[in-house]
Motif scaffolding. Sequence first.
Motif, PDB file in Angstrom:
ATOM      1  N   ALA A   1      39.728  52.095  36.946  1.00 52.66           N
ATOM      2  CA  ALA A   1      40.868  51.447  37.603  1.00 52.66           C
ATOM      3  C   ALA A   1      40.536  50.002  37.949  1.00 52.66           C
ATOM      4  CB  ALA A   1      41.268  52.219  38.852  1.00 52.66           C
ATOM      5  N   LEU A   2      39.314  49.758  38.398  1.00 50.21           N
ATOM      6  CA  LEU A   2      38.900  48.378  38.698  1.00 50.21           C
ATOM      7  C   LEU A   2      38.871  47.532  37.434  1.00 50.21           C
ATOM      8  CD1 LEU A   2      36.127  49.137  41.313  1.00 50.21           C
ATOM      9  CD2 LEU A   2      38.071  47.614  41.710  1.00 50.21           C
ATOM     10  N   MET A   3      38.395  48.111  36.338  1.00 52.65           N
ATOM     11  CA  MET A   3      38.407  47.396  35.061  1.00 52.65           C
ATOM     12  C   MET A   3      39.838  47.062  34.648  1.00 52.65           C
ATOM     13  SD  MET A   3      36.948  48.720  31.370  1.00 52.65           S
ATOM     14  CE  MET A   3      38.219  49.998  31.199  1.00 52.65           C
ATOM     15  N   ASN A   4      40.734  48.051  34.761  1.00 51.35           N
ATOM     16  CA  ASN A   4      42.139  47.818  34.419  1.00 51.35           C
ATOM     17  C   ASN A   4      42.766  46.763  35.328  1.00 51.35           C
ATOM     18  OD1 ASN A   4      41.716  49.849  32.616  1.00 51.35           O
ATOM     19  ND2 ASN A   4      43.081  51.330  33.583  1.00 51.35           N
ATOM     20  N   LEU A   5      42.390  46.802  36.595  1.00 54.90           N
ATOM     21  CA  LEU A   5      42.896  45.813  37.546  1.00 54.90           C
ATOM     22  C   LEU A   5      42.516  44.406  37.107  1.00 54.90           C
ATOM     23  CD1 LEU A   5      44.323  45.309  40.293  1.00 54.90           C
ATOM     24  CD2 LEU A   5      42.069  45.505  41.373  1.00 54.90           C
ATOM     25  N   GLY A   6      41.286  44.266  36.626  1.00 56.88           N
ATOM     26  CA  GLY A   6      40.865  42.965  36.109  1.00 56.88           C
ATOM     27  C   GLY A   6      41.727  42.500  34.957  1.00 56.88           C
ATOM     28  N   GLY A   7      42.092  43.442  34.063  1.00 60.37           N
ATOM     29  CA  GLY A   7      42.957  43.088  32.939  1.00 60.37           C
ATOM     30  C   GLY A   7      44.343  42.659  33.375  1.00 60.37           C
ATOM     31  N   ILE A   8      44.875  43.315  34.413  1.00 64.52           N
ATOM     32  CA  ILE A   8      46.203  42.960  34.919  1.00 64.52           C
ATOM     33  C   ILE A   8      46.162  41.581  35.574  1.00 64.52           C
ATOM     34  CG2 ILE A   8      48.007  43.585  36.577  1.00 64.52           C
ATOM     35  CD1 ILE A   8      47.056  46.556  36.079  1.00 64.52           C
ATOM     36  N   TYR A   9      45.138  41.336  36.384  1.00 69.70           N
ATOM     37  CA  TYR A   9      45.002  40.011  36.991  1.00 69.70           C
ATOM     38  C   TYR A   9      44.884  38.931  35.905  1.00 69.70           C
ATOM     39  CZ  TYR A   9      44.435  41.488  41.896  1.00 69.70           C
ATOM     40  OH  TYR A   9      44.648  41.965  43.162  1.00 69.70           O
ATOM     41  N   ARG A  10      44.183  39.250  34.830  1.00 70.85           N
ATOM     42  CA  ARG A  10      44.062  38.292  33.720  1.00 70.85           C
ATOM     43  C   ARG A  10      45.431  37.988  33.117  1.00 70.85           C
ATOM     44  NH1 ARG A  10      41.757  39.842  27.866  1.00 70.85           N
ATOM     45  NH2 ARG A  10      42.059  37.841  26.854  1.00 70.85           N
ATOM     46  N   ASP A  11      46.235  39.038  32.912  1.00 70.28           N
ATOM     47  CA  ASP A  11      47.578  38.832  32.362  1.00 70.28           C
ATOM     48  C   ASP A  11      48.451  38.013  33.300  1.00 70.28           C
ATOM     49  OD1 ASP A  11      47.107  40.218  30.001  1.00 70.28           O
ATOM     50  OD2 ASP A  11      47.668  42.135  30.856  1.00 70.28           O
ATOM     51  N   LEU A  12      48.206  38.137  34.600  1.00 70.42           N
ATOM     52  CA  LEU A  12      48.962  37.370  35.590  1.00 70.42           C
ATOM     53  C   LEU A  12      48.435  35.945  35.733  1.00 70.42           C
ATOM     54  CD1 LEU A  12      49.369  40.135  38.325  1.00 70.42           C
ATOM     55  CD2 LEU A  12      51.242  39.021  37.089  1.00 70.42           C
ATOM     56  N   GLY A  13      47.366  35.617  35.013  1.00 70.18           N
ATOM     57  CA  GLY A  13      46.779  34.284  35.096  1.00 70.18           C
ATOM     58  C   GLY A  13      45.878  34.084  36.291  1.00 70.18           C
ATOM     59  N   LYS A  14      45.547  35.171  36.994  1.00 72.94           N
ATOM     60  CA  LYS A  14      44.677  35.097  38.178  1.00 72.94           C
ATOM     61  C   LYS A  14      43.250  35.424  37.743  1.00 72.94           C
ATOM     62  CE  LYS A  14      48.430  36.372  41.339  1.00 72.94           C
ATOM     63  NZ  LYS A  14      48.909  37.308  42.378  1.00 72.94           N
ATOM     64  N   LEU A  15      42.607  34.440  37.116  1.00 77.42           N
ATOM     65  CA  LEU A  15      41.331  34.708  36.468  1.00 77.42           C
ATOM     66  C   LEU A  15      40.200  34.943  37.462  1.00 77.42           C
ATOM     67  CD1 LEU A  15      41.468  32.259  33.422  1.00 77.42           C
ATOM     68  CD2 LEU A  15      42.012  34.692  33.507  1.00 77.42           C
ATOM     69  N   ASP A  16      40.245  34.305  38.614  1.00 71.73           N
ATOM     70  CA  ASP A  16      39.195  34.542  39.612  1.00 71.73           C
ATOM     71  C   ASP A  16      39.241  35.991  40.100  1.00 71.73           C
ATOM     72  OD1 ASP A  16      38.291  31.959  39.412  1.00 71.73           O
ATOM     73  OD2 ASP A  16      39.478  31.221  41.103  1.00 71.73           O
ATOM     74  N   GLU A  17      40.451  36.501  40.376  1.00 66.50           N
ATOM     75  CA  GLU A  17      40.598  37.887  40.797  1.00 66.50           C
ATOM     76  C   GLU A  17      40.221  38.840  39.664  1.00 66.50           C
ATOM     77  OE1 GLU A  17      42.759  35.486  41.265  1.00 66.50           O
ATOM     78  OE2 GLU A  17      43.859  35.672  43.155  1.00 66.50           O
ATOM     79  N   ALA A  18      40.582  38.448  38.433  1.00 67.14           N
ATOM     80  CA  ALA A  18      40.229  39.271  37.273  1.00 67.14           C
ATOM     81  C   ALA A  18      38.714  39.404  37.149  1.00 67.14           C
ATOM     82  CB  ALA A  18      40.804  38.657  35.999  1.00 67.14           C
ATOM     83  N   LEU A  19      38.023  38.290  37.343  1.00 66.97           N
ATOM     84  CA  LEU A  19      36.569  38.293  37.257  1.00 66.97           C
ATOM     85  C   LEU A  19      35.958  39.169  38.342  1.00 66.97           C
ATOM     86  CD1 LEU A  19      34.049  37.103  35.871  1.00 66.97           C
ATOM     87  CD2 LEU A  19      34.193  35.174  37.467  1.00 66.97           C
ATOM     88  N   ALA A  20      36.455  39.022  39.569  1.00 69.42           N
ATOM     89  CA  ALA A  20      35.906  39.787  40.693  1.00 69.42           C
ATOM     90  C   ALA A  20      36.101  41.293  40.480  1.00 69.42           C
ATOM     91  CB  ALA A  20      36.575  39.348  41.995  1.00 69.42           C
ATOM     92  N   SER A  21      37.282  41.704  40.024  1.00 70.90           N
ATOM     93  CA  SER A  21      37.555  43.130  39.817  1.00 70.90           C
ATOM     94  C   SER A  21      36.680  43.709  38.711  1.00 70.90           C
ATOM     95  CB  SER A  21      39.030  43.342  39.463  1.00 70.90           C
ATOM     96  OG  SER A  21      39.860  42.956  40.534  1.00 70.90           O
ATOM     97  N   THR A  22      36.508  42.943  37.643  1.00 71.44           N
ATOM     98  CA  THR A  22      35.714  43.440  36.518  1.00 71.44           C
ATOM     99  C   THR A  22      34.238  43.529  36.888  1.00 71.44           C
ATOM    100  OG1 THR A  22      37.327  42.356  35.068  1.00 71.44           O
ATOM    101  CG2 THR A  22      35.307  43.158  34.053  1.00 71.44           C
ATOM    102  N   LEU A  23      33.750  42.565  37.634  1.00 72.88           N
ATOM    103  CA  LEU A  23      32.358  42.622  38.091  1.00 72.88           C
ATOM    104  C   LEU A  23      32.150  43.800  39.045  1.00 72.88           C
ATOM    105  CD1 LEU A  23      31.645  38.808  38.637  1.00 72.88           C
ATOM    106  CD2 LEU A  23      30.648  40.291  36.879  1.00 72.88           C
ATOM    107  N   LYS A  24      33.140  44.089  39.875  1.00 73.80           N
ATOM    108  CA  LYS A  24      33.054  45.237  40.774  1.00 73.80           C
ATOM    109  C   LYS A  24      33.012  46.537  39.969  1.00 73.80           C
ATOM    110  CE  LYS A  24      33.340  47.613  44.656  1.00 73.80           C
ATOM    111  NZ  LYS A  24      32.170  47.760  45.549  1.00 73.80           N
ATOM    112  N   SER A  25      33.814  46.607  38.918  1.00 74.89           N
ATOM    113  CA  SER A  25      33.795  47.775  38.041  1.00 74.89           C
ATOM    114  C   SER A  25      32.403  47.985  37.454  1.00 74.89           C
ATOM    115  CB  SER A  25      34.822  47.595  36.916  1.00 74.89           C
ATOM    116  OG  SER A  25      34.697  48.607  35.944  1.00 74.89           O
ATOM    117  N   LEU A  26      31.761  46.881  37.055  1.00 71.84           N
ATOM    118  CA  LEU A  26      30.425  46.977  36.454  1.00 71.84           C
ATOM    119  C   LEU A  26      29.346  47.284  37.485  1.00 71.84           C
ATOM    120  CD1 LEU A  26      30.787  44.155  33.817  1.00 71.84           C
ATOM    121  CD2 LEU A  26      30.220  46.549  33.346  1.00 71.84           C
TER     122      LEU A  26
END
Length: 745
Positions: free
Chosen positions: A203-228
């Motif tokens: 879910a955190l990985m998917n959240l990063g993808g959604i933030y990326r689609d919304l153009g919120k790259l900082d949030e996308a990065l944070a969510s994906t790093l949390k997933s990892l």
Amino acid sequence: MNLGWIYKELGELDEALASTLKSLDLKAHNPTALINLGIIYKGLGNHEQALAATLKSLDLKPDNPTAHMSVGLIYQELGNLDQALTSTLQSLELNPDNPTTHMNLGGIYKDLGNLDQALASTLKSLELNADNSDAHMNLGGIYKDLGNFEQALASTLKSLELNADNSDAHMNLGGIYKDLGKFEQALASTLKSLELNADNDTALMNLGGIYRDLGKLDEALASTLKSLELKPDNPYAHINLGSIYKELGQLESSQNSFKRASELKRTDLSLRLCKIGLIRDIQLDKQSIINQRREFRESIIKTLEDKSLVYKGLPINLDTFYLAYHNENDDKEILRQACDAFSRSKALKGIICKRPLNEQINKKSLAKLRIGFYFDNPQEKHSVHKLFAELVRIFTNKEAETWIITPPEKSIEQEKRLASISSRSLKLSSNITSNIKRIRDIDLDAIIYTENTASFCPYILSMSRLARVQIATWGNPVTTGSETMDYYLSSSLIEPTNGQDHYLEQLVRLNKLPTVYKMPSLDLVEKNRSKFKLPSDKDLIGIPQSLFKFHPDYDKVLEEIISRLPSAKLILIEGTNKPQTERLKARWAIEAPKTLENAIFLPRMTQQDYLCLLETVDVLLDPIYFGSGNTFYESMAVGTPLVTTAGKYMRGRIVKGGYNQMKLDDAPIAANINEYIDITVRLVKDSYLRETLKRKIKSAAQKHLFDDQEVADEIFEFIHTAVDCKRETGELLPVNWKPTKSNTP
């Protein structure tokens, strides 16, 4: 044993493991305890130990359907789908009415890409147990892959009706909304999933993808790093991380993430290709271009020849898009070899479909042409929309049945105008096999790819036979390289005499530029230096182009122009991310210091402001090798002279062709680079010459360039004739076919 299972149901897996092992110490040959042990190991992620324990249970009790079902699930987790299928079918032989086993079978068929069988098995499960929330959730995932988004939503919402606290169902709902381009709803559903289970790495990985689609790259990065942090060895999270780093312009970090993903799952074709796909946007020099192209060609062919690889449906990050900007003569060969390698790949066997459409259908009456337009970027502000939307509208009004085909993850809002001017629309899913079948089922007479290399979706689709006549055009400024593409739609105005040599497709040379371009609204457009904080005492030379168009060879040209015009400033637009801009500046610091000193980079801006900028600068420059497309039309609307010189390839000849269509005798077209510099200097220094030319440009553009219905007639004639020829003879049109419905300008 019972205590261990109680701990398992409570989610206390370590205690469950200890209790179950203690039970087996007391009675080592207990098949039920061994099954439980396998389930606990699986929950802990120890799949090899889970398999060993469950197989040992089967040795003791071979006719246990539960054990066979458990083995199937473990094999599925290990990626051994054939064994998973065998074990699950064995379980159903022993207990054919187990709804959970039918549900599991559906999941295995889905992973195998057999969506029809997946659907049948999951529906059978629900026939046996209509209130199984997990089965409804799985059904939603299958419908999503089939592109039936309405049913996908209904099934997933039904799952949540039965179990409102199912975090996975909320996560899946977010995935469906994401594919539909409803990003705010996708965000809400995914956040709800994490509210229920904060440690869900997927879910955190998917959240990063959604933030990326919304153009919120900082949030996308944070969510994906949390997933990892939660699951460091998830290759798909590393792929997503690499894509985010790439959009942030952090290319080294991006490449490292792609490399790590491929190391974690060496048999996944998508991950392996992502590792080798990176071609830099800003090139350092000619040698780096040659090296990257050679490495790309060699690596992609070698990878696709690997028979151990499997394709799991993940989009592939290939940077074929940038090849056209290098001004090299082997684009056709590289792209042909890449397409051939994809078509031969064992991993894609059964996915790419080159079979002709049904012959009986081919012979039906041509009462109404059915024409598909694939738009990878359907949003109105995108250049491809501007080039092709009017053509869709005109064809619909000509009583053709027009279909707009768009990829997943584009918002309905972005697609709204295209949907309003076409007959029908088809939104694709993330499943390539399903997409190919769905497009073939439409029974298109022709399909026009407005883009091909912008993403993996149109790239892989173009390798299949999806319509009787398949057409590429200048939204993709090089050949597709695919043997299933029939024609490349271009113009005699922009193709060199040896143009056919550059395309694998048969080249069609229209009499005019292949677009119906609407005249931009100039109601609020004005010359205004202060609006952009530009100096009032300097000559302004505009080059407001994508920065990857600035070939290293262009540096010397700009240096010479600035040397001869010391009072001039070069006006550019910042890149899509800060590092991209910094990479060009770093190159100029070494190769073109005067250019860097006199360059002004403006922030990215709205369409209206961009037109104001074109009006404000004194002169515009067309970059060498890969010139202007939309900027040419927009600059002609305001009249600002755009200096050009024709390149070797179509993509560097559009401005010259446009001027010729406008019948502008004294257009600023240079015969060579030296004359390009001379014309620029003369126009900057001579304001009377510049203003006179500006008036002529505006007048000629209004007469001969915008809202050109004749070229629509040419294109419609071509498609109709090509479809007739295909139906009657099975062949392409004669080479050098020309339209008859308009006169050569």
